[in-house]
Design a protein around this motif. Structure first.
Motif, PDB file in Angstrom:
ATOM      1  N   ALA A  25       0.852  -1.200   0.000  1.00 51.26           N
ATOM      2  CA  ALA A  25       0.000   0.000   0.000  1.00 51.26           C
ATOM      3  C   ALA A  25       0.884   1.244   0.000  1.00 51.26           C
ATOM      4  O   ALA A  25       0.599   2.230  -0.687  1.00 51.26           O
ATOM      5  N   ASN A  26       1.978   1.182   0.740  1.00 50.59           N
ATOM      6  CA  ASN A  26       2.898   2.321   0.765  1.00 50.59           C
ATOM      7  C   ASN A  26       3.628   2.520  -0.551  1.00 50.59           C
ATOM      8  O   ASN A  26       4.171   3.587  -0.813  1.00 50.59           O
ATOM      9  N   LYS A  27       3.665   1.497  -1.381  1.00 51.41           N
ATOM     10  CA  LYS A  27       4.258   1.637  -2.715  1.00 51.41           C
ATOM     11  C   LYS A  27       3.247   2.212  -3.703  1.00 51.41           C
ATOM     12  O   LYS A  27       3.533   2.327  -4.879  1.00 51.41           O
ATOM     13  N   GLY A  28       2.010   2.401  -3.237  1.00 49.78           N
ATOM     14  CA  GLY A  28       0.994   2.988  -4.109  1.00 49.78           C
ATOM     15  C   GLY A  28       0.058   1.961  -4.728  1.00 49.78           C
ATOM     16  O   GLY A  28      -0.776   2.307  -5.570  1.00 49.78           O
ATOM     17  N   TYR A  29       0.184   0.701  -4.326  1.00 51.43           N
ATOM     18  CA  TYR A  29      -0.706  -0.339  -4.880  1.00 51.43           C
ATOM     19  C   TYR A  29      -2.063  -0.313  -4.188  1.00 51.43           C
ATOM     20  O   TYR A  29      -2.161   0.036  -2.999  1.00 51.43           O
ATOM     21  N   LYS A  30      -3.075  -0.725  -4.930  1.00 52.20           N
ATOM     22  CA  LYS A  30      -4.390  -0.980  -4.325  1.00 52.20           C
ATOM     23  C   LYS A  30      -4.326  -2.442  -3.869  1.00 52.20           C
ATOM     24  O   LYS A  30      -4.226  -3.361  -4.707  1.00 52.20           O
ATOM     25  N   VAL A  31      -4.366  -2.659  -2.559  1.00 48.78           N
ATOM     26  CA  VAL A  31      -4.083  -3.988  -2.002  1.00 48.78           C
ATOM     27  C   VAL A  31      -5.358  -4.653  -1.490  1.00 48.78           C
ATOM     28  O   VAL A  31      -6.147  -4.029  -0.777  1.00 48.78           O
ATOM     29  N   THR A  32      -5.537  -5.929  -1.841  1.00 53.04           N
ATOM     30  CA  THR A  32      -6.621  -6.721  -1.247  1.00 53.04           C
ATOM     31  C   THR A  32      -6.008  -7.941  -0.579  1.00 53.04           C
ATOM     32  O   THR A  32      -5.229  -8.666  -1.200  1.00 53.04           O
ATOM     33  N   VAL A  33      -6.362  -8.140   0.691  1.00 51.68           N
ATOM     34  CA  VAL A  33      -5.900  -9.327   1.421  1.00 51.68           C
ATOM     35  C   VAL A  33      -7.049 -10.330   1.446  1.00 51.68           C
ATOM     36  O   VAL A  33      -8.136 -10.019   1.942  1.00 51.68           O
ATOM     37  N   PRO A 476       9.431 -11.781  13.820  1.00 49.14           N
ATOM     38  CA  PRO A 476      10.390 -10.883  13.157  1.00 49.14           C
ATOM     39  C   PRO A 476      10.830 -11.381  11.781  1.00 49.14           C
ATOM     40  O   PRO A 476      10.879 -10.602  10.829  1.00 49.14           O
ATOM     41  N   LEU A 477      11.100 -12.678  11.655  1.00 46.78           N
ATOM     42  CA  LEU A 477      11.580 -13.173  10.357  1.00 46.78           C
ATOM     43  C   LEU A 477      10.476 -13.119   9.303  1.00 46.78           C
ATOM     44  O   LEU A 477      10.731 -12.837   8.123  1.00 46.78           O
ATOM     45  N   CYS A 478       9.236 -13.374   9.712  1.00 50.38           N
ATOM     46  CA  CYS A 478       8.125 -13.263   8.753  1.00 50.38           C
ATOM     47  C   CYS A 478       8.012 -11.827   8.249  1.00 50.38           C
ATOM     48  O   CYS A 478       7.774 -11.594   7.060  1.00 50.38           O
ATOM     49  N   LEU A 479       8.178 -10.861   9.167  1.00 50.08           N
ATOM     50  CA  LEU A 479       8.101  -9.464   8.727  1.00 50.08           C
ATOM     51  C   LEU A 479       9.275  -9.125   7.816  1.00 50.08           C
ATOM     52  O   LEU A 479       9.153  -8.329   6.883  1.00 50.08           O
ATOM     53  N   MET A 480      10.432  -9.759   8.080  1.00 50.27           N
ATOM     54  CA  MET A 480      11.572  -9.550   7.167  1.00 50.27           C
ATOM     55  C   MET A 480      11.250 -10.145   5.798  1.00 50.27           C
ATOM     56  O   MET A 480      11.598  -9.583   4.767  1.00 50.27           O
ATOM     57  N   SER A 481      10.569 -11.299   5.777  1.00 50.59           N
ATOM     58  CA  SER A 481      10.240 -11.934   4.494  1.00 50.59           C
ATOM     59  C   SER A 481       9.308 -11.024   3.689  1.00 50.59           C
ATOM     60  O   SER A 481       9.417 -10.920   2.469  1.00 50.59           O
ATOM     61  N   ALA A 482       8.397 -10.345   4.396  1.00 52.54           N
ATOM     62  CA  ALA A 482       7.481  -9.418   3.710  1.00 52.54           C
ATOM     63  C   ALA A 482       8.273  -8.269   3.097  1.00 52.54           C
ATOM     64  O   ALA A 482       7.998  -7.827   1.983  1.00 52.54           O
ATOM     65  N   LYS A 483       9.292  -7.806   3.810  1.00 48.93           N
ATOM     66  CA  LYS A 483      10.104  -6.688   3.296  1.00 48.93           C
ATOM     67  C   LYS A 483      10.924  -7.149   2.090  1.00 48.93           C
ATOM     68  O   LYS A 483      10.968  -6.480   1.053  1.00 48.93           O
ATOM     69  N   ILE A 484      11.540  -8.331   2.221  1.00 52.75           N
ATOM     70  CA  ILE A 484      12.380  -8.814   1.111  1.00 52.75           C
ATOM     71  C   ILE A 484      11.519  -9.003  -0.141  1.00 52.75           C
ATOM     72  O   ILE A 484      11.884  -8.569  -1.234  1.00 52.75           O
ATOM     73  N   ALA A 485      10.350  -9.630   0.036  1.00 57.32           N
ATOM     74  CA  ALA A 485       9.491  -9.897  -1.125  1.00 57.32           C
ATOM     75  C   ALA A 485       9.040  -8.583  -1.780  1.00 57.32           C
ATOM     76  O   ALA A 485       9.144  -8.418  -2.994  1.00 57.32           O
ATOM     77  N   THR A 486       8.561  -7.648  -0.959  1.00 53.50           N
ATOM     78  CA  THR A 486       7.987  -6.430  -1.556  1.00 53.50           C
ATOM     79  C   THR A 486       9.081  -5.490  -2.076  1.00 53.50           C
ATOM     80  O   THR A 486       8.846  -4.740  -3.018  1.00 53.50           O
ATOM     81  N   ASP A 487      10.283  -5.551  -1.489  1.00 57.14           N
ATOM     82  CA  ASP A 487      11.387  -4.715  -2.006  1.00 57.14           C
ATOM     83  C   ASP A 487      11.762  -5.115  -3.427  1.00 57.14           C
ATOM     84  O   ASP A 487      12.362  -4.343  -4.161  1.00 57.14           O
ATOM     85  N   MET A 488      11.438  -6.355  -3.817  1.00 59.94           N
ATOM     86  CA  MET A 488      11.799  -6.819  -5.162  1.00 59.94           C
ATOM     87  C   MET A 488      10.826  -6.308  -6.216  1.00 59.94           C
ATOM     88  O   MET A 488      11.081  -6.415  -7.398  1.00 59.94           O
ATOM     89  N   ILE A 489       9.667  -5.827  -5.745  1.00 52.41           N
ATOM     90  CA  ILE A 489       8.608  -5.455  -6.698  1.00 52.41           C
ATOM     91  C   ILE A 489       8.828  -4.010  -7.155  1.00 52.41           C
ATOM     92  O   ILE A 489       9.067  -3.135  -6.320  1.00 52.41           O
ATOM     93  N   ASP A 490       8.754  -3.799  -8.451  1.00 52.90           N
ATOM     94  CA  ASP A 490       9.059  -2.492  -9.065  1.00 52.90           C
ATOM     95  C   ASP A 490      10.487  -2.097  -8.772  1.00 52.90           C
ATOM     96  O   ASP A 490      10.744  -1.079  -8.124  1.00 52.90           O
TER      97      ASP A 490
END
Ligand SMILES: Cc1cc2nc3c(=O)[nH]c(=O)nc-3n(C[C@H](O)[C@H](O)[C@H](O)COP(=O)(O)OP(=O)(O)OC[C@H]3O[C@@H](n4cnc5c(N)ncnc54)[C@H](O)[C@@H]3O)c2cc1C
Length: 490
Positions: A25-33, A476-490
């Motif tokens: 969402a902070n990257k500007g995406y319209k997010v649906t969970v 903590p590691l799950c939150l790191m995984s979210a960062k690693i995954a989303t940092d790769m996008i765009d």
């Protein structure tokens, strides 16, 4: 003309799915969970039974900065959503020989107390904690904070530093071998060996590099979220709603729709939805098997040994035990046999180490007055078709007998209500393959390299986050995984 807003589907509202939602969402995406349960959080959720509230899974909160980052990224004041306090002591350890060791903070106090209660010296304990910190500093960039599967992450100074200091991270020995070199007192060896269970492994098999975990807890501190662990989930969901994330509860994904080498969207019972990016927070084994069964699977990764699981008795207890704290460990006497039984015999040892978490110590409204909400957990194998009714029945007797003996009080008549966690319950509630809590086990030296990457090797816009993929399980590691995954996008 303004560009059309890009869209992102997140499959699952586990802690990593929530972290990924905030970041996208902070990257500007319209997010649906999309969440198949009626509530968010997966393992990090909560339930009630007869006036008692219980956190369903995690109870130990470390490295809170990973949660804080989501609020600062969203330019919100975390205090408006979430509060936590440092714990002191963190743990209370009860040994069968009568030793009671309170794990105080900071580390100097921890070491002082350990030296008082055992035959180890304060200096040796502090040196060990420095060693644990050194492993963290040498490995964090390669194993925790970045993708392990992008070649560019290996061509840098951090990897070179790690390689030069390879001998210092104990990658070629086991945790237990490393710990018995450090310590003579079996009580302290057992205490540090226990950290293998933080990712569902055996200290007698897991690489010594996992001796990094004490640093994350003893040096960095252990915290309690006001309102219980579930308030982590609740606060991030609220943050998500405030920044425009759309949550679809009771709307499980049955298929990831693919077109050639591209994910087009997701299918649920309620319809078909198009998305530009899909991130799966569902256990990666089940993402492949259930959501894209016709795709070629990375079998080598998916067929790795799975982690252990647990049996948890959620007990409403009609008494206050002054000698207990929030986190209590009642040690089994034969740790090696205990792990051998779980890993090799796929059963639970007759004298298991029991962890009891009691949130009513800090949140009195979690239990009726004069009572406590006990979360009594023992290590268990994952589900390979065992007779769980019999295992649970025997374990229940063993746990009641052990705790009654160690507390010198018969706890059986004090149990006012009971709920149960087994690998089967976990699989049903969160779709964790084989009811393993932590994805793949770390019972060999290559385990860190055998977790699934945070991206798909050929489907461009499909990503993965959560405890079953890199860098691994825990909040903590799950939150790191979210960062690693989303940092790769765009
Ligand atoms: C008993 C226990 C004790 C633990 N103790 C600790 C601890 O003290 N400290 C710590 O840090 N960690 C602990 N952990 C580990 C920690 O809870 C996990 O690593 C972490 O919560 C996993 O989060 P996740 O993002 O992988 O998602 P999960 O929590 O696994 O959630 C996945 C979500 O996806 C949903 N889902 C699955 N399939 C679909 C689908 N097809 N469509 C839609 N939704 C779907 C599920 O319903 C679920 O909500 C513990 C876990 C357990 C079970």
């Amino acid at each position: 003309m303004s560009e059309k807003q890009k869209t992102c589907a997140i499959i699952g509202s586990g802690i990593a799915g929530l972290g990924a939602a905030i970041r996208m969402a902070n990257k500007g995406y319209k997010v649906t969970v999309f969440e198949r349960n009626s509530f968010p959080g997966g393992k990090l959720s909560s339930f009630e039974n007869k006036g008692y509230r219980f956190d369903f899974g995690p109870s130990v909160f470390t490295m809170p900065q990973n949660v804080e980052d989501l609020f600062s990224l969203s330019k919100k004041n975390i205090k408006d959503y979430f509060e936590y306090i440092p714990l002191n002591p963190g743990y209370k350890y009860f040994y069968e020989d009568g030793t009671i060791f309170n794990a105080y903070f900071p580390k100097e106090r921890f070491a002082e107390e350990a030296a008082k209660q055992t035959n180890e010296t304060k200096e040796n304990i502090l040196n060990y904690l420095d060693y644990s910190e050194k492993i963290y500093n040498l490995t964090k960039e390669v194993f925790l904070l970045n993708s392990l599967h992008k070649i560019k992450n290996f061509l840098n100074w951090h990897t070179v530093k790690g390689l030069i200091n390879f001998g210092k991270i104990d990658a070629l020995t086991t945790m237990n071998n490393a710990n018995t070199k450090w310590f003579k007192d079996p009580r302290i060896v057992q205490l540090f060996n226990r950290y293998a269970t933080y990712n569902g492994s055996s200290p007698f098999l897991a690489p010594g590099t996992m001796n990094v975990i004490p640093h994350l807890e003893i040096n960095m501190g252990i915290f309690y979220p006001k309102g219980g662990m579930v308030s982590i989930t609740e606060s991030i969901v609220k943050l998500g709603k405030d920044i425009g994330v759309n949550f679809e509860f009771n709307n499980g994904v049955s298929e990831i729709i693919l077109e050639g080498k591209k994910a087009k969207g997701v299918k649920t019972d309620k319809g078909i939805y198009d998305f530009d990016v899909v991130i799966s927070n569902m256990d990666v084994y089940n993402t492949y098997h259930k959501l894209m069964p016709n795709q070629k699977r990375p079998e080598k990764i998916l067929s790795q040994e799975k982690s252990s699981s647990a049996i948890v008795f959620y007990w409403g207890i009609k008494k206050n035990f002054e000698q207990l704290g929030l986190h209590n460990i009642f040690w089994g006497k034969e740790y090696e046999k205990e792990f051998d039984t779980v890993v090799n015999k796929k059963n639970i040892y007759q004298d298991p180490t029991v962890y009891i978490n009691i949130t009513s110590k800090h949140s009195p409204s979690d239990a009726p007055e004069g009572c406590e909400n006990w979360f009594a957990m023992v290590n268990a194998p994952n589900n390979s078709g065992q007779d769980w009714d019999t295992i649970v029945k025997e374990t229940r007797e063993n746990v009641i007998a052990k705790i009654s003996k160690m507390l010198k009080t018969d706890i059986r008549p004090l149990i006012e209500c009971e709920s149960l966690f087994t690998p089967i319950v976990l699989e049903q509630k969160t779709a964790s393959a084989f009811g393993a809590i932590y994805g793949n086990a770390s019972n060999n030296k290559f385990a860190a390299f055998m977790r699934h990457p945070n991206f798909h090797s050929s489907i461009k816009n499909l990503y993965f986050c959560g405890g079953s993929v890199h860098p691994g399980p825990s909040i903590p590691l799950c939150l790191m995984s979210a960062k690693i995954a989303t940092d790769m996008i765009d």
